[in-house]
Design an enzyme around this catalytic site. Structure first.
Site, mmCIF file in Angstrom:
data_model
loop_
_atom_site.group_PDB
_atom_site.id
_atom_site.type_symbol
_atom_site.label_atom_id
_atom_site.label_comp_id
_atom_site.label_asym_id
_atom_site.label_seq_id
_atom_site.Cartn_x
_atom_site.Cartn_y
_atom_site.Cartn_z
ATOM 1 N N GLN A 154 -13.867 6.794 9.721
ATOM 2 C CA GLN A 154 -13.601 5.692 10.639
ATOM 3 C C GLN A 154 -14.680 5.563 11.715
ATOM 4 O O GLN A 154 -15.036 4.447 12.118
ATOM 5 C CB GLN A 154 -12.203 5.836 11.271
ATOM 6 C CG GLN A 154 -11.089 5.411 10.322
ATOM 7 C CD GLN A 154 -11.243 3.972 9.831
ATOM 8 O OE1 GLN A 154 -11.757 3.105 10.520
ATOM 9 N NE2 GLN A 154 -10.805 3.730 8.611
ATOM 10 N N ASP B 74 -18.658 14.855 18.356
ATOM 11 C CA ASP B 74 -17.725 15.395 17.358
ATOM 12 C C ASP B 74 -17.692 16.898 17.600
ATOM 13 O O ASP B 74 -18.704 17.486 18.008
ATOM 14 C CB ASP B 74 -18.225 15.074 15.938
ATOM 15 C CG ASP B 74 -17.135 15.319 14.886
ATOM 16 O OD1 ASP B 74 -16.680 14.338 14.274
ATOM 17 O OD2 ASP B 74 -16.750 16.490 14.674
ATOM 18 N N LYS C 180 0.867 -1.176 0.000
ATOM 19 C CA LYS C 180 0.000 0.000 0.000
ATOM 20 C C LYS C 180 0.904 1.227 0.000
ATOM 21 O O LYS C 180 1.901 1.268 0.724
ATOM 22 C CB LYS C 180 -0.923 0.015 1.220
ATOM 23 C CG LYS C 180 -1.905 1.184 1.180
ATOM 24 C CD LYS C 180 -3.100 0.983 2.101
ATOM 25 C CE LYS C 180 -2.776 1.317 3.536
ATOM 26 N NZ LYS C 180 -3.997 1.358 4.373
ATOM 27 N N ARG D 226 -10.591 -2.080 6.154
ATOM 28 C CA ARG D 226 -9.582 -2.899 6.817
ATOM 29 C C ARG D 226 -9.382 -2.438 8.256
ATOM 30 O O ARG D 226 -9.305 -3.232 9.190
ATOM 31 C CB ARG D 226 -8.258 -2.831 6.070
ATOM 32 C CG ARG D 226 -7.206 -3.824 6.575
ATOM 33 C CD ARG D 226 -5.832 -3.192 6.530
ATOM 34 N NE ARG D 226 -5.778 -2.087 7.440
ATOM 35 C CZ ARG D 226 -5.383 -2.188 8.699
ATOM 36 N NH1 ARG D 226 -5.018 -3.333 9.183
ATOM 37 N NH2 ARG D 226 -5.375 -1.121 9.491
#
Lengths: 259, 259
Positions: free
Chosen positions: B144, B166, B73, B116
């Site tokens: 995420q 947030d 990657k 992932r």
């Protein structure tokens, strides 16, 4: 998250079609080596993976701070590819935008690798070869043996004779037939490495993995400039260590710059 | 030298069109982590280049010996991309044939990176979360924060309530509106990190660079499983060090596995 990021893919064929000349490549490589010498290149150690005992795939990132250019080469070496009719060295090169990280292009790295390696030889010869160099010795008639002759011809104007040796006789003959006219030199097939070395002003080895080195110190003529493209594995240690002592010059620049 | 090497390029859009489910990704990541635990993964340190003081592009090669899968990657992080309307994290992933080194595919790495990372959270929660976990706390409502909720929902059947915070109120509202139905959970907007932590069985932070950490040790409930996706920079040192002592669990698995 799904924002479109455009990217250019250039195959080997498309890169060759651009018709970029070796002279231009050599100029750019000289610029890159200059930047590296000035400490303006981020060039970390290359990690890799090894799926076979004799193979590698290396990640080679680099960033030229002064030029605003950066990216990565992801290049593999699988000697067993020869038996499959595939290139031993292959892979891709990615160029990124240095303001945003966006990959701008993914390119087949075979031609780029071949010309870059040869261009480092040329830049080195430009500054280190004797001005009156006429004879080039080449051991190994593969891609690098060919590309290095063409690159050296760009920077060594007096180069007129090339002595070659390869364990494969047909490869030597193809080398002579393909390059005599193209490079404008006389190409002479030799019977041994020793014969190649005799009288060579520049001696270049571009071999593969070897059981033991080929070039002995005493064959290395005074004033000769040496290149060991295969990370100098074809050179005995004393030939390397004894060089540069007012007698002859051995440069590991190519091997080192291949990284 | 000009032998054709074919390669597949998959854009982000094409990857999404494949419709690969999170459950499938989690299964594969569990397999990969198992191989890593068995010492059958070649996973060298990642070098990188840094064209801005706050940026990186990292080369991440890996080879799964037991699975015969390998590649790299090449992923960048440019926080200033936000202001340009570009993804902060982007790049490509290359998969190579492990018999020949030939690059088989170059793929946009954004979705792959996002799933992932979240899948590692899920595999960790599968083995480390309390069986009766019901409440998830999420700090940071970005890619995420979203992906991790969806991944955790796959492996924590009792998960029914999500408390979020947030610094951007609109981001919290979009998170609630987009995910309540999709994830089948009640999403509750909180006024502070402390409020999120209170009563959470799993506490996950997915923030950006921070001036100082957010999560204090005393807010971290007994028996709670903690995830710090941003390399745990949102967690005070004592919260990390104090975890795992029959009181609560903090895992750096995600941060470490992001590599």
């Amino acid at each position: 998250m799904v924002k479109r990021v455009e990217m250019l893919y250039l195959s080997q064929e498309e890169i060759l079609d651009l018709g970029i000349g070796l002279g231009e490549v050599i100029g750019l490589i000289e610029k890159g080596l200059y930047e590296h010498g000035k400490g303006r290149v981020e060039n970390p150690p290359k990690p890799g993976i090894h799926s076979r005992s004799d193979s590698f795939i290396h990640a080679m990132p680099a960033y030229f701070e002064g030029l605003g250019i950066g990216g990565l080469k992801w290049v593999s070496g699988y000697p067993s590819n020869r038996a499959r009719g595939l290139p031993q060295i292959l892979g891709v090169m990615i160029v990124n935008d240095m303001e945003t990280g966006v990959p701008l292009a993914v390119m087949d790295c075979r031609w780029i690798t071949a010309v870059r390696t040869a261009a480092v030889t040329a830049v080195t010869a430009k500054f280190c070869a004797r001005d009156d160099s006429e004879v080039l010795g080449v051991v190994g008639c593969g891609v690098q043996g060919r590309m290095n002759l063409l690159a050296l011809k760009e920077v060594v104007p007096g180069l007129s004779r090339v002595k070659v040796f390869d364990i494969n006789r047909a490869a030597m003959e193809r080398y002579r037939d393909d390059l005599s006219e193209k490079a404008g030199v006389d190409i002479e097939i030799c019977e041994s490495v020793r014969e190649v070395a005799r009288g060579s002003d520049i001696l270049l080895t571009a071999t593969q993995r070897l059981e033991e080195p080929l070039v002995k110190d005493e064959w290395f003529e005074p004033g000769c400039l040496g290149f060991g493209i295969e990370a100098s594995r074809a050179w005995y240690g004393d030939a390397i260590l004894g060089a540069g002592k007012e007698r002859n010059r051995m440069t590991r620049a190519v091997a080192l710059a291949v990284r």
